[in-house]
Each structure stands twice: as C-alpha cells, then as structure tokens.
Design a protein around this motif. Structure first.
Motif, short mmCIF file in Angstrom:
data_model
loop_
_atom_site.label_atom_id
_atom_site.label_comp_id
_atom_site.label_asym_id
_atom_site.label_seq_id
_atom_site.Cartn_x
_atom_site.Cartn_y
_atom_site.Cartn_z
N TYR A 1 3.19 -19.38 33.01
CA TYR A 1 2.78 -20.35 31.98
C TYR A 1 2.94 -19.74 30.58
CZ TYR A 1 -0.06 -24.10 29.96
OH TYR A 1 -0.52 -25.17 29.23
N ILE B 1 5.46 -20.82 27.44
CA ILE B 1 4.98 -21.09 26.08
C ILE B 1 5.76 -20.27 25.07
CG2 ILE B 1 3.01 -20.69 24.52
CD1 ILE B 1 1.18 -21.55 26.79
N ASP C 1 9.25 -21.61 24.53
CA ASP C 1 9.25 -22.85 23.76
C ASP C 1 8.83 -22.65 22.32
OD1 ASP C 1 10.05 -24.20 26.03
OD2 ASP C 1 8.06 -24.99 26.49
N GLU D 1 5.86 -22.05 21.26
CA GLU D 1 4.52 -22.59 21.04
C GLU D 1 3.54 -21.45 20.73
OE1 GLU D 1 3.68 -25.89 21.09
OE2 GLU D 1 5.81 -26.31 21.36
#
Length: 96
Positions: free
Chosen positions: A47, A51, A54, A56
């Motif tokens: 996860y 992130i 991306d 993020e």
C-alpha cells in the motif's frame, strides 16, 4: 527506511483480520496471529509503495491509542494491538 505503525488484529471464530488506523483501506486476513502479522506487513508495504509511486502524501504513524468502542463487534472474541515495523519507501520531494 522503516517505521512502526499501530495495527489492530481482531480474532474471529476461525481467523484474524487486521487494519492500521493510520492507513485507511489497508487490511488483511490470516489463519493465525503469526500469519496475520506477515500478511499485514506485506499489505502495508504494498500500500505504501503504491502511494509513493502515485506521488501521494505518505501517511505518518501518528496513532498512539485506539477506542475499541468504535468497532466492538459481537463476533470478535479478542483484539491484539501492536506496533508493526514496515519498510516505507523514501519519497523524492519535488524541487523547483
């Protein structure tokens, strides 16, 4: 780099499920507590890698306590809470 995130494991009739309050949406299930720890570690690392890819913002391990009144379920016979150390990708900050 490694960081420790609080994780909550719920023991159900035939298995464990787990989640981290600091990483909403990331959870896993395992047959026993040892498998649950391994599955949760893998889940959180995947996860966090997604992130980072991306671009993020990376969640921080800020939770220090948890209110079980929010999640109390009849089918859970006990909970286990621990700090789980996971590998966190180093995020490159944008330069101007």
């Amino acid at each position: 780099m490694k960081q420790k995130f609080m994780v909550v494991y719920e023991h159900l009739e035939h298995n464990y499920s787990g989640f981290s309050p600091d990483i909403p949406g990331a959870g896993s299930v395992g047959d026993d507590l040892n498998e649950m720890r391994a599955m949760m570690k893998e889940c959180l690392e995947l996860y966090l890698s997604a992130i980072a890819e991306d671009g993020e913002p990376m969640p921080l391990p800020v939770t220090t306590s948890f209110d079980f009144g929010e999640i109390r379920v009849e089918s859970v016979d006990h909970y286990v809470v621990e700090w789980l150390e996971v590998e966190v990708p180093e995020v490159q900050l944008a330069t101007r």
